[in-house]
Scaffold this motif. Structure first.
Motif, PDB file in Angstrom:
ATOM      1  N   ARG A   4      43.841  47.476  44.142  1.00  0.00           N
ATOM      2  CA  ARG A   4      43.208  46.640  44.894  1.00  0.00           C
ATOM      3  C   ARG A   4      44.044  45.286  43.830  1.00  0.00           C
ATOM      4  O   ARG A   4      44.183  44.772  44.428  1.00  0.00           O
ATOM      5  N   VAL A  18      47.275  46.576  55.088  1.00  0.00           N
ATOM      6  CA  VAL A  18      48.187  47.016  54.596  1.00  0.00           C
ATOM      7  C   VAL A  18      49.894  48.825  55.041  1.00  0.00           C
ATOM      8  O   VAL A  18      48.399  49.715  54.412  1.00  0.00           O
ATOM      9  N   VAL A  59      51.811  43.738  56.392  1.00  0.00           N
ATOM     10  CA  VAL A  59      50.255  43.470  55.728  1.00  0.00           C
ATOM     11  C   VAL A  59      50.351  42.946  57.234  1.00  0.00           C
ATOM     12  O   VAL A  59      51.361  41.404  58.208  1.00  0.00           O
ATOM     13  N   GLU A  73      46.977  45.549  42.048  1.00  0.00           N
ATOM     14  CA  GLU A  73      48.545  45.159  42.796  1.00  0.00           C
ATOM     15  C   GLU A  73      48.438  44.136  44.012  1.00  0.00           C
ATOM     16  O   GLU A  73      49.540  43.857  44.415  1.00  0.00           O
ATOM     17  N   LEU A  74      47.542  44.235  44.675  1.00  0.00           N
ATOM     18  CA  LEU A  74      47.290  43.533  45.539  1.00  0.00           C
ATOM     19  C   LEU A  74      46.792  41.855  45.866  1.00  0.00           C
ATOM     20  O   LEU A  74      46.573  41.204  44.378  1.00  0.00           O
ATOM     21  N   ILE A  80      40.538  45.434  53.067  1.00  0.00           N
ATOM     22  CA  ILE A  80      41.401  45.121  52.348  1.00  0.00           C
ATOM     23  C   ILE A  80      41.691  47.328  53.317  1.00  0.00           C
ATOM     24  O   ILE A  80      40.407  48.217  52.747  1.00  0.00           O
ATOM     25  N   LEU A 134      54.917  43.278  50.932  1.00  0.00           N
ATOM     26  CA  LEU A 134      54.655  43.205  49.310  1.00  0.00           C
ATOM     27  C   LEU A 134      55.592  44.360  48.873  1.00  0.00           C
ATOM     28  O   LEU A 134      55.203  45.686  50.004  1.00  0.00           O
ATOM     29  N   TYR A 181      44.741  50.271  53.417  1.00  0.00           N
ATOM     30  CA  TYR A 181      45.851  50.730  53.190  1.00  0.00           C
ATOM     31  C   TYR A 181      46.137  52.108  54.703  1.00  0.00           C
ATOM     32  O   TYR A 181      45.233  53.406  54.913  1.00  0.00           O
TER      33      TYR A 181
END
Length: 777
Positions: free
Chosen positions: A754, A741, A730, A756-757, A765, A721, A767
Motif C-alpha cells: 500500500r 491496479v 490503473v 508504494e501506491l 484498492i 504506475l 490488485y
C-alpha cells in the motif's frame, strides 16, 4: 326434448335477460349450449358465438334436428367457407371471427341478443368482441362458461349471475408416471397411447385420446392400426373429419377418437367412457412481435375439462400420461396476453375502435400494443390514432393473417397476386398439405422436378394440380386449401385455379422480401442449421428441403418447441423460401460498416462490409475519400505514424476529464479519442494525410480539466504506475469508490504494498493479475 339440469333456470334466465346482461356459470353437461339460444330467441333474434367451427356446425345440426327442421331455417350457422342461414333465421351460430367481420359491416344490427359460449377459453377475438359490445351497449349479452371467475366477469360487464350444475358421472382418474411430478412429454407418445388403449379395450364404451396436434394424431393412428376390433378416428381442424367422427356409429367395434383440444368443450362425443390425456396442446404465443404455434403443457383447468369428457353419458375413466402432481398452471393465459396483437388491433380499428382505448377484463400488455401499432402503421393499415385506413379496410375482411393479407394486396401484378393467394391458402390452413418421402433417391428426383428447394413453389404447384416424386398430398387438406384460394381469388376478381396464371418465381420472392424485410433470414456461419434475421433465430426443421449451398431464405412460418433449458424455446422454420445473398445485398438489406484500411497501388482504401443479422453478406473496397478517409487518418495517428505522441497525450487528457467530471459533478460521458478527434478533423475538413502533417499537436487542444488543476489531478489519479520491478495499469470505478491496479509486466512475484501506491484516501484498492484479485490494505 330430454330433461337437462339447466331447465329449471329458464324463468329466471328470461326474466334477467329482459333487463340485464347475464353470466351463466354452468358445468359440463348442463345443457347451456343447447337450451340458452332457444330460450333467448323468444326475446329477439340470437347470435351465438362458438370458439370453434365444429361447435357451430354440430350444435346447429343438433338443434335443427330437435325442432325437426332443416338447418338454416330455425337454426343456422356461418363459418369460414360455409354459411347455412337466411335473414329470418332466429338463431345463428358463428365463430368469433365471423361475428367481428359482421360487426365491422353493420354493428350486428340484425341481432338483438349475443350469446358468447365457452368464454373461459379466452380467445382474443372473443375478448375483443365482448369489449366492443360492452362499449356499444346495443345488445343484450349472455356469457357462458364452466370455469371462469363469475364475480370478476359480472363486475366487468355490470351483469347478473346465475349458476347451474352439470350432469356429470363419476370419473376415476389415474396418472401413469413413476414420478408424481413428471410433466407431460411428447416423446414416445404413440407407444404409450397404444399401451393404454389395449388396457382399456375391455371397457364398455369408446375411448377419447387428447393429443397436441395432427402430427401426433397420425402417429397414434398408425400405431393403433394393428389392434383388432379397434377403429381410430381423427378429430381436429378438418370439418369433414369432425362431422364424420360425431356421426359415425361403428358397433360392435370400439371407437378410439384421437382429438386435439377441439374436443374439450361444446360437444359431446357419443358413448365415450374413457379419456387418455397426453397433457399437451399446441397453442399460440408471441415471438418477436409475431404469433407462432408452440407445444405446451395444458393447465389444470384444461385437465379437468378433459377428464369431464369421460363422464358426460356414463361413469368413466381418465388416464393421465403425466404425474399426479405435475407443476401445471392453474389456467391457460388469455390469448391477448400471449399473442401478438396485430390481428386484434386491425379488427378493433375496422370495427371503429382503438384497441388501446377499449376496456378489457385484464389490461393489455403495453409492449404488445405498441408492437402491433408499429407493425400496422408500417403496413399502412392504421393511422397514428389507430383508425383504420383504406388499405386496412381492404385487408381486414380477408380470412387470413394480417401479414399475408398485406402481401396479397400489395403484389404489383395479377400473376404475382394469384401466386401469393395460393401460397397464403397453404400457410393459413392449420394442417400440412403434404408429406415427403424419406427415400434419398426419391428426394433427389424431387430436387430435379422442383430445383429451387422452395416450399412456396412446391405448395403453389401442388395446389394447381401438379404432382411430384415422393410427395404424398393430404386430399382433405388440399380441398380446404383450394376452397380458401378460390374464395380469395373471387374477392380479388382473379382467374380460378383451373386457369391459374404463370408467375415469375424470383419476382415473387423479391417482392415478399421488400414488403416484409423481417421475413429475411441468413444462415449462421458456424451453426449451419440455424438462421437469424437480427431479432430472432430459427432452426431448420427435420423435413426441410433447404440446400446446403443456400445461405439465406424467407421464413414464412415457424413452429416453437420447448428447448432444453427451462426458459429456452426452439423456433423451427417450417416454411422456407430460398433467396440469394446477392439479391439481399442488391435490394438494400443490411448495414455497410467500415472495416480495415489497406494500401493498394499507393492509394488508401477502406474495406466495406455489408452486415445483416450479424453476418457479412457482401464486401467491397472503397477509396478513402471524405468521411471514409477519417478512419485511415485515425489509425495513422493512433499508431504514431502522424503526429507522434499526440494520441497518448490527448487520450490521457480525455480519460482524466471523464474521471474528473464523474467525481466532481457525477456526470457520465462516453467520449473517447476517436469520436473527439473525428469531430476535429471534420471541422477542419481534413481528409488527406499530407494535409494533416501540416498541423502540430498544439493545433488540436482539448478543452478539459482547467490547466492549473490538471497536473495535480493527473498525479493523484495516474493511469500507469512503475514500481521498479512491477509495472501497473490503473482502472477507476468511481461509483464503487474502487481502484484496481492491474499487472502489466515485471519480475515481481508478489503484489504491491500500500505504501508504494499513491495516497488514494477513501478508496478501496485491489490488485488484479489474470483472474486473481486481492485487496490491498
Amino acid at each position: 326434448m330430454s330433461s337437462l339440469p339447466i331447465d329449471s333456470l329458464q324463468p329466471e334466465f328470461l326474466s334477467l335477460l329482459t333487463q340485464h346482461h347475464v353470466i351463466v356459470e354452468a358445468e359440463t353437461g348442463s345443457g347451456k349450449s343447447t337450451r340458452l339460444p332457444i330460450w333467448a330467441s323468444s326475446l329477439g333474434r340470437v347470435l351465438v358465438i362458438e370458439p370453434r367451427r365444429i361447435a357451430c356446425t354440430s350444435l346447429a345440426l343438433y338443434l335443427a334436428d330437435e325442432v325437426e327442421q332443416e338447418v338454416g331455417k330455425s337454426v343456422g350457422y356461418a363459418i369460414k367457407l360455409e354459411t347455412r342461414f337466411n335473414q329470418e333465421t332466429p338463431v345463428v351460430f358463428v365463430t368469433p371471427g365471423v361475428a367481428l367481420r359482421w360487426f365491422s359491416e353493420n354493428q350486428l344490427s340484425d341481432f338483438d341478443i349475443i350469446i358468447v359460449d365457452e368464454f373461459h377459453e379466452r380467445r382474443w377475438d372473443i375478448d375483443l368482441l365482448v369489449a366492443i359490445l360492452k362499449q356499444t351497449r346495443q345488445h343484450k349479452l349472455v356469457i357462458t362458461s364452466a370455469t371462469i371467475d363469475g364475480t370478476k366477469l359480472a363486475q366487468y360487464l355490470d351483469a347478473k349471475r346465475i349458476t347451474s350444475k352439470g350432469r356429470n358421472y363419476d370419473v376415476s382418474v389415474v396418472s401413469r408416471s413413476r414420478d408424481s411430478k413428471q410433466l407431460p412429454d411428447v416423446r414416445g407418445i404413440e407407444a404409450r397411447v397404444k399401451d393404454e388403449v389395449m388396457k382399456l379395450a375391455s371397457c364398455k364404451g369408446d375411448i377419447l385420446v387428447f393429443l397436441p396436434g395432427r402430427k401426433e394424431i397420425a402417429q397414434c393412428q398408425s400405431a393403433l392400426a394393428d389392434i383388432e376390433d379397434i377403429i381410430s378416428i381423427p378429430l381436429h381442424a378438418s370439418v369433414t373429419e369432425q362431422q364424420r367422427c360425431l356421426a359415425l356409429n361403428i358397433q360392435p367395434f370400439k371407437k378410439v377418437v384421437l382429438a386435439t383440444n377441439v374436443a374439450e368443450t361444446s360437444l359431446t362425443i357419443p358413448n365415450v367412457v374413457a379419456v387418455i390425456d397426453s397433457g399437451l396442446e399446441r397453442r399460440t404465443e408471441q415471438r418477436n412481435g409475431r404469433t407462432t404455434l408452440c407445444l405446451k403443457h395444458i393447465s389444470r383447468a384444461s385437465a379437468k375439462q378433459r377428464s369431464g369428457r369421460a363422464g358426460r353419458v356414463m361413469e368413466g375413466y381418465c388416464v393421465r400420461l403425466y404425474g399426479e402432481f405435475a407443476a401445471l398452471a392453474d389456467k391457460t393465459p388469455p390469448e391477448m396476453h400471449r399473442e401478438a396483437l396485430t390481428e386484434a388491433m386491425l379488427a378493433s380499428a375496422s370495427c371503429g375502435f382503438a384497441l388501446s382505448k377499449l376496456s378489457f377484463l385484464e389490461p393489455l400488455p403495453i409492449k404488445s400494443v405498441e408492437q402491433a401499432k408499429f407493425q400496422l402503421m408500417k403496413m399502412g393499415a392504421i393511422d397514428n390514432s389507430e383508425k383504420v385506413t383504406a388499405h386496412g379496410k381492404k385487408i381486414y375482411p380477408l380470412p387470413i393473417d394480417t401479414l399475408y393479407a398485406d402481401l396479397v394486396t400489395r403484389m404489383p401484378s395479377k400473376q404475382l397476386q394469384e401466386a401469393m393467394i395460393d401460397l397464403t391458402a397453404a400457410i393459413a390452413t392449420p394442417s400440412k398439405l403434404y408429406r415427403l418421402s424419406s427415400s434419398e433417391e426419391v428426394r433427389e428426383r424431387l430436387g430435379q422436378e422442383e430445383p429451387f428447394g422452395c416450399d412456396a413453389n412446391l405448395n403453389i404447384q401442388l395446389i394447381r394440380g401438379k404432382t411430384f416424386s415422393g410427395v404424398t398430398v393430404d386430399l382433405d387438406v388440399l380441398r380446404e386449401v383450394r376452397a380458401l384460394s378460390a374464395q380469395m381469388r373471387e374477392v380479388f376478381e382473379l382467374p380460378q385455379l383451373t386457369v391459374a396464371s404463370r408467375y415469375d418465381h424470383k419476382k415473387l420472392i423479391l417482392n415478399i422480401a421488400q414488403l416484409h424485410p423481417e421475413l429475411v433470414f441468413v444462415r449462421r456461419e458456424k451453426r449451419r442449421e440455424a438462421m437469424a434475421n437480427g431479432d430472432m433465430e430459427v432452426t431448420l426443421g427435420r423435413e426441410h428441403r433447404f440446400k446446403e449451398s443456400d445461405e439465406a431464405a424467407l421464413v414464412l412460418n415457424t413452429h416453437s418447441l420447448p428447448g432444453r433449458g427451462v426458459k429456452q424455446t426452439l423456433n423451427l422454420a417450417t416454411f422456407i423460401v430460398p433467396i440469394s445473398l446477392t439479391n439481399i445485398a442488391e435490394h438494400g438489406f443490411g448495414t455497410w460498416l467500415e472495416g480495415e484500411t489497406r494500401e493498394i497501388e499507393h492509394q488508401t482504401f477502406v474495406e466495406m462490409k455489408l452486415v445483416y443479422a450479424g453476418r457479412t453478406i457482401a464486401k467491397k473496397n472503397e477509396l478513402a475519400k471524405g468521411d471514409l478517409a477519417i478512419k485511415p487518418l485515425l489509425s495513422k495517428v493512433m499508431n504514431n505514424l502522424i503526429l507522434p505522441g499526440f494520441f497518448e497525450q490527448r487520450h490521457q487528457e480525455i480519460e482524466h476529464w471523464k474521471l474528473y467530471n464523474l467525481l466532481e459533478n457525477n456526470e457520465v460521458s462516453d467520449l473517447n479519442f476517436e469520436t473527439w478527434f473525428t469531430e476535429q478533423l471534420k471541422l477542419l475538413d481534413i481528409s488527406d494525410p499530407d494535409d494533416l502533417e501540416l498541423f502540430s499537436a498544439e493545433d488540436f487542444g482539448f478543452d478539459g480539466i482547467p490547466y492549473w488543476q490538471y497536473e495535480d489531478f493527473a498525479q493523484t489519479f495516474p493511469f500507469r504506475l512503475a514500481l521498479g520491478d512491477l509495472n501497473l495499469d490503473v482502472e477507476y470505478f468511481a461509483h464503487k469508490k474502487l481502484i484496481q491496479v492491474v499487472y502489466r509486466d515485471g519480475l515481481r512475484k508478489g503484489y504491491p504494498k500500500r505504501w508504494e501506491l499513491p495516497k488514494w484516501q477513501g478508496w478501496r484498492i485491489q490488485y488484479k493479475k489474470n483472474s486473481k484479485i486481492i485487496d490491498i490494505k
